[in-house]
Design an enzyme around this catalytic site. Structure first.
Site, short mmCIF file in Angstrom:
data_model
loop_
_atom_site.label_atom_id
_atom_site.label_comp_id
_atom_site.label_asym_id
_atom_site.label_seq_id
_atom_site.Cartn_x
_atom_site.Cartn_y
_atom_site.Cartn_z
N GLN A 45 -12.64 16.47 -26.00
CA GLN A 45 -12.29 16.65 -27.40
C GLN A 45 -10.88 17.23 -27.53
O GLN A 45 -10.06 16.77 -28.34
CB GLN A 45 -13.30 17.60 -28.08
N ARG B 30 -10.16 10.21 -29.44
CA ARG B 30 -11.13 10.38 -28.37
C ARG B 30 -11.11 9.14 -27.47
O ARG B 30 -11.17 9.22 -26.25
CB ARG B 30 -12.55 10.55 -28.95
N CYS C 44 -13.56 18.76 -34.91
CA CYS C 44 -14.00 17.74 -33.94
C CYS C 44 -15.04 16.80 -34.52
O CYS C 44 -15.24 15.71 -33.99
CB CYS C 44 -14.52 18.41 -32.67
N ARG D 261 -23.16 14.52 -20.93
CA ARG D 261 -23.24 15.55 -21.99
C ARG D 261 -24.55 16.29 -21.77
O ARG D 261 -25.62 15.66 -21.78
CB ARG D 261 -23.21 14.91 -23.38
N ASP E 107 -15.04 24.43 -36.59
CA ASP E 107 -16.14 23.61 -36.06
C ASP E 107 -17.42 24.08 -36.73
O ASP E 107 -17.44 25.12 -37.41
CB ASP E 107 -16.21 23.77 -34.52
N HIS F 38 -15.80 21.63 -24.08
CA HIS F 38 -15.72 20.23 -24.55
C HIS F 38 -14.29 19.72 -24.30
O HIS F 38 -13.54 19.47 -25.24
CB HIS F 38 -16.08 20.17 -26.04
#
Ligand code: CP
Ligand code: NVA
Length: 301
Positions: free
Chosen positions: A137, A287, A259, A107, A218, A134
């Site tokens: 996700q 996830r 998310c 990440r 988000d 991402h």
């Protein structure tokens, strides 16, 4: 041995294979006690490095637990504590880590860091979020949609808010999984222009959500956004909050996704997040299952 860098860089047949494998691994765990290992141990004798240059709860824990359930071991590394945070190049880091571990998840901030890691590592590299995308996700989100609402092909997904990294992976998925994607948000926070051809842009959120099977939002301020932009972004995005009034304009059984982490009462109200259409905690759980399938695919095990 394959990298998982982005949904648009992965063949749709492989994406399908990964989601199917995630569904079946999740089912295989049904009835098992929480915390027990999987019956199948495909990552036995595998060491996985999980590198974080940004904070994380879900990504960190779901990758770590996923590797352990499959019989592997993990090293959770903070970028700031590595020489990486003190000037060692990503290329050198990648070549060194490849001598120790079998898989790297990172990440990071700039997409180029991920690409350099993938170029110089001789083991597979997984994108655990960059400023640009991402993908893990959205693999979990596709899996979650299918669990609750069946095939996503031809369905209408509406994103309300910032055209950010998570949106970008949704746009990649829209092409690969063949669903309709509408973006609603203010022009300064539009998605990257390269994505416009594959999506619908509708400035009025009430119009945008009409006929939606899924409404997604988000955070208004992402980890890579300067805190100085906070107030301006809140002013720009206030009208795009996902609340009960907006959800009432979507299909009655439309799902709501986020998310997480969320800023309750900003981008979405608690009434929606904890309401009957919300699947946010299934997303978080998935996830784990989706990434286990991604890791198996990367390693070919
Ligand atoms: N959704 C997600 O990636 O959460 P974390 O930042 O907690 O990993
Ligand atoms: N857009 C958010 C997602 C966090 C999981 C961020 O990048 O901070």
């Amino acid at each position: 041995m394959t990298d998982f860098l982005d949904i648009d860089k992965t063949d749709p047949k492989d994406l399908r294979k990964i989601i199917d494998s995630a569904h079946s691994m999740k089912k295989a765990r049904t009835g098992q006690l929480r915390g027990t290992l999987d019956a199948d141990q495909p990552l036995a004798n595998h060491m996985v490095a999980l590198i974080f240059e940004k904070p994380s709860t879900r990504t960190r824990v779901s990758f770590d637990v996923g590797v352990r359930q499959m019989g592997g071991q993990t090293l959770v590394l903070s970028g700031a504590d590595m020489q990486l945070g003190h000037g060692e190049t990503i290329a050198d880091t990648a070549r060194v880590l490849s001598r120790y571990v079998d898989l790297i998840m990172i990440r990071t901030f700039e997409e180029q860091t991920l690409l350099d890691m993938a170029e110089y590592a001789t083991v597979p590299v997984i994108n655990g979020l960059t400023n640009a995308s991402h993908p893990c996700q959205i693999m979990a989100d596709i899996m979650t949609f299918e669990e609750h609402a069946g095939p996503i092909k031809g369905r209408k997904v509406v994103w309300s808010g910032d055209g950010n990294n998570v949106f970008t992976s949704f746009a990649h998925a829209a092409k690969q999984f063949e669903f309709d994607l509408t973006f609603t948000g203010p022009p300064p926070l539009d998605p990257h222009p390269s994505l416009h051809a594959g999506i619908t842009i509708e400035r009025d959120p009430a119009k945008a959500v009409q006929g939606a099977d899924l409404v997604v939002t988000d955070t208004w301020v992402s980890m890579h956004d300067p805190q100085s932009a906070r107030e301006r972004r809140h002013n720009q995005l206030r009208g795009y909050q996902v609340n009960e009034a907006l959800m009432a304009k979507a299909k009655p059984d439309a799902l709501f996704m986020h998310c997480l982490p969320a800023h309750r009462e900003d981008e979405a109200t608690s009434a929606v997040m904890d309401g009957p259409n919300s699947v946010i905690f299934d997303e978080a759980e998935n996830r784990l299952h989706a990434q286990k399938a991604v890791m198996r695919w990367c390693l070919g095990v």
